[in-house]
Write an enzyme that holds these catalytic residues in place. Structure first.
Site, PDB file in Angstrom:
ATOM      1  N   GLY A   1       7.831   1.065   9.839  1.00 49.88           N
ATOM      2  CA  GLY A   1       7.454   0.899   8.430  1.00 49.88           C
ATOM      3  C   GLY A   1       8.008   1.963   7.510  1.00 49.88           C
ATOM      4  N   GLU A   2       8.355   3.117   8.047  1.00 45.18           N
ATOM      5  CA  GLU A   2       8.713   4.225   7.165  1.00 45.18           C
ATOM      6  C   GLU A   2      10.132   4.730   7.310  1.00 45.18           C
ATOM      7  OE1 GLU A   2       4.829   6.682   6.552  1.00 45.18           O
ATOM      8  OE2 GLU A   2       4.574   5.469   8.340  1.00 45.18           O
TER       9      GLU A   2
ATOM     10  N   ASN B   1       9.713  -8.374  16.091  1.00 44.19           N
ATOM     11  CA  ASN B   1       9.986  -9.594  15.318  1.00 44.19           C
ATOM     12  C   ASN B   1      11.184  -9.285  14.420  1.00 44.19           C
ATOM     13  OD1 ASN B   1      10.088 -11.490  13.154  1.00 44.19           O
ATOM     14  ND2 ASN B   1       7.967 -12.075  13.542  1.00 44.19           N
TER      15      ASN B   1
ATOM     16  N   GLY C   1       0.824  -1.212   0.000  1.00 40.53           N
ATOM     17  CA  GLY C   1       0.000   0.000   0.000  1.00 40.53           C
ATOM     18  C   GLY C   1       0.853   1.254   0.000  1.00 40.53           C
ATOM     19  N   PHE C   2       1.830   1.306   0.919  1.00 37.19           N
ATOM     20  CA  PHE C   2       2.788   2.416   1.007  1.00 37.19           C
ATOM     21  C   PHE C   2       2.097   3.763   1.207  1.00 37.19           C
ATOM     22  CE2 PHE C   2       4.406  -0.916  -1.831  1.00 37.19           C
ATOM     23  CZ  PHE C   2       5.377  -1.427  -0.989  1.00 37.19           C
TER      24      PHE C   2
ATOM     25  N   THR D   1      10.628 -10.009  10.418  1.00 41.16           N
ATOM     26  CA  THR D   1       9.748  -9.138   9.642  1.00 41.16           C
ATOM     27  C   THR D   1      10.197  -7.677   9.746  1.00 41.16           C
ATOM     28  OG1 THR D   1       8.210  -9.070  11.509  1.00 41.16           O
ATOM     29  CG2 THR D   1       7.750 -10.675   9.777  1.00 41.16           C
TER      30      THR D   1
ATOM     31  N   ILE E   1      -0.582  -5.656   5.441  1.00 36.44           N
ATOM     32  CA  ILE E   1      -0.323  -5.232   4.057  1.00 36.44           C
ATOM     33  C   ILE E   1       1.000  -5.811   3.549  1.00 36.44           C
ATOM     34  CG2 ILE E   1      -1.719  -3.143   4.206  1.00 36.44           C
ATOM     35  CD1 ILE E   1       0.846  -1.538   4.622  1.00 36.44           C
ATOM     36  N   GLY E   2       1.418  -6.894   4.193  1.00 38.56           N
ATOM     37  CA  GLY E   2       2.670  -7.519   3.797  1.00 38.56           C
ATOM     38  C   GLY E   2       3.743  -7.341   4.857  1.00 38.56           C
TER      39      GLY E   2
ATOM     40  N   GLY F   1       0.606   1.019  13.028  1.00 39.20           N
ATOM     41  CA  GLY F   1      -0.274  -0.146  13.106  1.00 39.20           C
ATOM     42  C   GLY F   1       0.033  -1.044  14.283  1.00 39.20           C
TER      43      GLY F   1
END
Lengths: 698, 325
Positions: free
Chosen positions: A660-661, A587, A233-234, A590, A460-461, A503
């Site tokens: 994530g970013e 984790n 999605g990004f 991931t 979303i992956g 998230g």
């Protein structure tokens, strides 16, 4: 099956990996429904104006074409909060690529043929799609994206800059960037007895449900939005996109299920993009390198449909000592597609400029760029004055320098050559704020000793299923594989979207709370559990609503080694290394994937990704993956992601910050700084393609 | 996509007959470009004649020491062929510089020659393009043209030919074998692709119904050194900004034979005859190579945003020839 509790942080394999690699994981348009129709949108072919006629007879005459929705016959919608979702409601064309019709047919091929046969006539109006620093339409918005004030000033920048012993004053430019997740924006929609169900490729289906309920004017309990598996999605799937509204409209109009997957070539115009930004950065410092004046002024565009201002001057409010500071955003509303979220909006763009300017300052002073950043480490957050909950930028820089071999570096530019290749190294800092939203979750203990967690999180992956199981298992003192996680369905407890690197913190907090309470109930329970098991529901509205007395940010440092072909100007990254301080890593496997994914996207931003607006036609010229160059495997060399242990008690029960970013933040600057070290030339416009590098070569 | 017929002929004769009797028919090789263009609505053939099962998939030495490559030989197979690797390394290098592994496994020799331009206006049927619809205009001249032609373009078209393979074939003086309704003929690769002039819709000199059956390579020049170098925006899977296929023989410090062909600069693979004239019998030195490049590129007429290609071509010429010396 292992029954030993998995500690948080263990490198647990992603749960749905097998389903994904074997193709059994179903994505949004892979749900087979009887009598399903297929839709294909018709984009406007003028950059501005009004639709005067949509001639649909030829399309309707084609075999298999069921209907053509236009602004004249489409279901009426309630006015959406997001104006990009007011689809087929009026004749206005705010930009080229805006949807003017939707063809619905028995097959995908028939829908596409029908779309080709629709004839649209327009009253064309003048258009303007090119932003510049002196554009007459520029204004200062009230807020930038994220709710940040558009302008912040402290002290007297102008005076302090004039008085500074060393001054940097450079303008940097970043071209528009596109999100191209592997799975396009896609929806399967159906109405049954006045209830709407959608399978939608989204980053948060609670938002999708609420938005659909609002635009169709029905209660939220009559809408179910499912996002079970999402192929990336990004940010571009963070808000509901046209396909979900169009598919639901078509399903309502036809009374049959409808599938709609956006064609790749249409995506740049309708799924949001990172707006082009112009950054004037001025830094004044003393001979010791300590910053006395810092200004970051951002100019960008938005559409006439809605205001979205890339918050690119915001990171300068956090990063460095700056007693006199001015950070501003100006924007002009042009006849362009609406910009939106793209991985680290604000930080990715702003930190390219700020960290390039820091490198210029280091060069001007002859101070090592790592050392320069250390000297400008603030005691409290410069803008808010708040103490940091934890700030380990210096530790990241030091650890990165050690792992990268930075200290052996010869600081002189343009002195290392290997055959045709000029070699250089560069560093840049990274930061991303700690965001968290209220979430609810449900924890259930079955009589057989197994557990189930329900939360409308979206994977979303990233591995959300896996990490949430680890969080629950940790609170329940059990093994992760005894915990089933159910997510991706708006009928589950409400949860915020997978965005803003928030998230895991948001969902995980609610999951932790529910699981911890469940553990307490089990402990208090004597004898076997009742046949129906035990259920605990938790909500974090209160915990997440309180404003923290701390400035909370993740930090990191990126180190890059690049090779520049002295003959052709081709730039290749040889090594990229990131070290992050992002709270507790939940984790290791991931997390490493996400860090590296962000860094690879940063390579793209630095070297290959860039779009332009066609001044005549008003659209993006890079509309497919042959022209919009995301990095290929050959562009991605040895990439390493590391982190330092950070124990921050002011975050959430897991002690985590988002990850994530931050991998994309500053990466382009590190690469650009390495190019400067390799060639001696400071390039100020991304991406660093051969045409831009060539003029600086011998 | 417009509905179309599909035919799998049993022989070249049948294929050619079908092509001649169905105006607007297209021969289908690997489909890596044609099918994309059909999806975009740029190509709308009424009939696809699938030639991939015809017996045109052999690569065989010729009596004179050259090589005859069947039109349906896949790019990957051709690149890996021992005789190609041994005698025509520039061809292997060019093939491997093109597209991706998956595409090379599918793309054919004949189809590669017939690739169409990647100009964004050509690919977008909602915009004018003289190559797609003659007489509608060329927006690229004023619009996005950074990747487009600097040599041999016309008011009507500034497109480039995207094939890497074609540049190598042009430098190797290869010949295209064509089989048409009026019989067989051969055309040198250097004369196969056209400049846009008044008719940019015509990429090549191929006649209606003609099928490429093979490409024939003459023996590689004795003692020649060969190199293909491609400059691109990313490390793989991108079209050339500029590429150069070079075949060079140097004896006693002088250039005995030189054949250079640029990719990415023009509407066709650009055989650098002016440069070759300078090189012939001249001292094999960087100075000569610079003069050769200047002689060739004097004709360049860059547009607003692509002048860098001229500089790039000059640099590439000197460097590649120096490396081959």
């Amino acid at each position: 099956m292992s029954h030993a509790p998995q500690p948080l942080g263990a490198p647990v394999v992603r749960r749905e990996a097998r389903e994904k690699v074997t193709g059994s994981a179903r994505y949004a348009v892979e749900h087979a429904l009887p009598d399903c129709l297929y839709a294909w949108p018709v984009p406007a072919t003028v950059p501005s104006g009004r639709v005067t006629a949509v001639r649909t007879a030829d399309a309707l005459a084609l075999p298999g074409v069921h209907t053509v929705l236009t602004h004249e016959n489409a279901p009426r919608l309630q006015e959406p909060d997001d104006a990009t979702l007011a689809l087929l409601q009026d004749d206005r064309v705010p930009h080229r690529g805006w949807y003017v019709a939707l063809v619905v047919a028995d097959s995908l091929e028939a829908a596409r043929a029908g779309a080709d046969a629709v004839v649209t006539e327009y009253a064309r109006e003048p258009h303007d799609v090119l932003i510049s620093e002196d554009h007459p339409g520029l204004y200062t918005p009230e807020k930038a994206n994220g709710g940040y004030p558009a302008v912040r000033e402290r002290g007297d920048f102008t005076r302090a800059f004039e008085d500074a012993g060393v001054r940097i004053d450079t303008t940097y430019r970043i071209s528009p960037l596109h999100n191209h997740p592997m799975e396009p924006h896609a929806t399967t929609a159906r109405w049954t007895d006045g209830r709407l169900t959608v399978h939608d490729s989204s980053q948060g289906s609670t938002t999708v449900r609420d938005t659909l309920a609002a635009v169709f004017g029905i209660d939220t309990d009559r809408v179910t939005a499912i996002s079970e598996h999402v192929g990336g999605g990004f940010g571009s799937k963070g808000t509901p996109r046209p396909q979900v509204v169009l598919a639901a409209m078509a399903a309502l109009h036809t009374g049959r299920p409808v599938k709609l997957a956006l064609p790749r070539r249409q995506m740049p115009a309708v799924v949001g993009h990172r707006a082009p930004t112009v950054h004037r950065v001025r830094i004044g410092a003393g001979d010791d390198g300590v910053i006395t004046a810092l200004s970051h002024e951002v100019t960008t565009h938005t559409s006439t449909v809605k205001e979205f201002v890339e918050q690119a001057a915001v990171p300068a409010r956090t990063m460095y000592t700056s007693p006199n500071s001015r950070t501003t955003h100006r924007v002009a509303a042009l006849d362009v597609p609406s910009p939106s979220w793209m991985r680290a909006p604000g930080e990715a763009s702003g930190m390219y400029a700020l960290e390039s300017a820091m490198d210029e300052l280091a060069c001007a002073l002859g101070i090592d760029p790592v050392e320069l950043r250390v000297r400008n480490e603030p005691a409290t957050e410069p803008d808010s004055g708040k103490p940091f909950s934890s700030r380990n930028l210096v530790a990241c820089l030091r650890e990165g320098a050690r792992r990268f071999g930075w200290d052996d570096r010869d600081r002189r530019p343009a002195t290392r050559q290997e055959g045709r290749w000029l070699l250089g190294t560069g560093v840049a800092s990274a930061t991303y704020p700690v965001l968290v939203g209220p979430s609810s979750a449900c924890a259930y203990a079955a009589a057989d000793g197994s557990y189930r967690i329900e939360v409308n999180a979206t994977d979303i992956g990233t591995g959300a299923r896996t990490v949430l199981a680890q969080i629950a298992a940790s609170a329940l003192s059990t093994a992760a594989d005894r915990v089933r996680v159910v997510l991706g369905d708006s009928d589950l407890p409400d949860a915020p979207l997978a965005g803003g690197s928030s998230g895991t913190a948001s969902w995980g907090w609610a999951v932790h709370k529910a699981a911890a309470r469940l553990a307490a109930e089990i402990a208090a329970h004597s004898g076997p559990l009742p046949a129906e098991g035990l259920t605990v529901r938790a909500d974090t509205r209160e915990e997440t609503g309180a404003e923290s007395p701390y400035a909370r940010h993740a930090f990191g440092a990126h180190f890059a080694e690049t090779a520049v072909d002295s003959l052709t100007g081709e730039v290749r990254v040889r090594r990229l290394l990131g070290v992050y301080a992002a709270g507790r890593i939940l984790n290791a496997r991931t997390a490493r994937s996400q860090f590296i994914g962000g860094m690879v996207m940063g390579i793209g931003m630095a070297l290959t990704e860039g779009s332009t607006l066609d001044p005549v036609y008003g659209d993006f010229t890079a509309s497919d993956l042959a022209s919009y160059h995301v990095p290929a495997c050959a562009d991605v060399p040895a990439v390493e992601a590391h982190w330092i242990d950070e124990d921050d008690p002011h975050l959430n029960p897991m002690g985590s910050k988002g990850i994530g970013e931050i991998g994309i933040v500053g990466t382009a600057a590190a690469i650009g700084n390495a190019v400067r070290h390799a060639t001696g030339a400071r390039l100020t416009e991304l991406p660093l393609t051969p045409d831009k590098v060539l003029p600086y070569l011998p | 996509m417009k509905p179309f017929g599909y035919l799998r002929p049993a022989s070249v004769t049948e294929a050619v007959r079908a092509g001649a009797s169905h105006p607007g028919a297209r021969f289908l090789g690997g489909g890596t470009n044609l099918v994309d263009l059909m999806k975009l609505g740029v190509e709308t053939p009424g009939l696809l004649i699938d030639v991939t099962r015809l017996p045109l998939d052999r690569t065989e030495p010729t009596a004179d020491g050259g090589l005859r490559v069947g039109a349906t030989v896949r790019n990957s197979d051709l690149a890996a062929h021992p005789l190609v690797r041994e005698r025509y390394p520039v061809l292997t290098q060019a093939l491997l510089a093109g597209a991706s592994g998956q595409l090379r496994n599918t793309a054919t020799t004949g189809g590669n020659l017939l690739q169409r331009t990647r100009c964004p206006y050509f690919q977008d049927v909602s915009k004018p393009c003289n190559k797609r619809v003659p007489g509608t205009g060329c927006p690229a001249r004023e619009g996005a043209h950074r990747d487009l032609a600097v040599l041999g373009h016309s008011e009507n078209c500034v497109a480039t030919h995207p094939s890497d393979l074609s540049a190598a074939l042009a430098a190797l003086d290869a010949t295209v074998e064509l089989h048409g309704p009026e019989g067989e003929r051969t055309v040198p690769v250097t004369a196969f692709h056209r400049l846009p002039e008044e008719n940019p819709d015509q990429d090549t000199v191929i006649r209606p119904g003609e099928l490429i059956t093979a490409v024939t390579l003459p023996p590689a020049p004795d003692g020649s050194a060969q190199l293909y170098r491609k400059v691109r925006d990313r490390a793989s899977y991108a079209f050339a900004l500029v590429s150069l296929a070079a075949v060079l023989t140097v004896r006693d410090g002088r250039v005995q034979h030189a054949a250079l062909a640029f990719g990415g600069l023009a509407h066709r693979p650009w055989r650098a005859t002016a440069a070759e004239a300078v090189l012939r019998d001249a001292p094999a030195t960087p100075e000569t190579y610079a003069r050769a490049a200047a002689a060739e590129l004097a004709a360049a007429r860059p547009l607003r945003d692509n002048a860098f290609k001229v500089d790039l071509a000059r640099r590439l010429t000197v460097d590649v020839l120096t490396e081959l010396t």
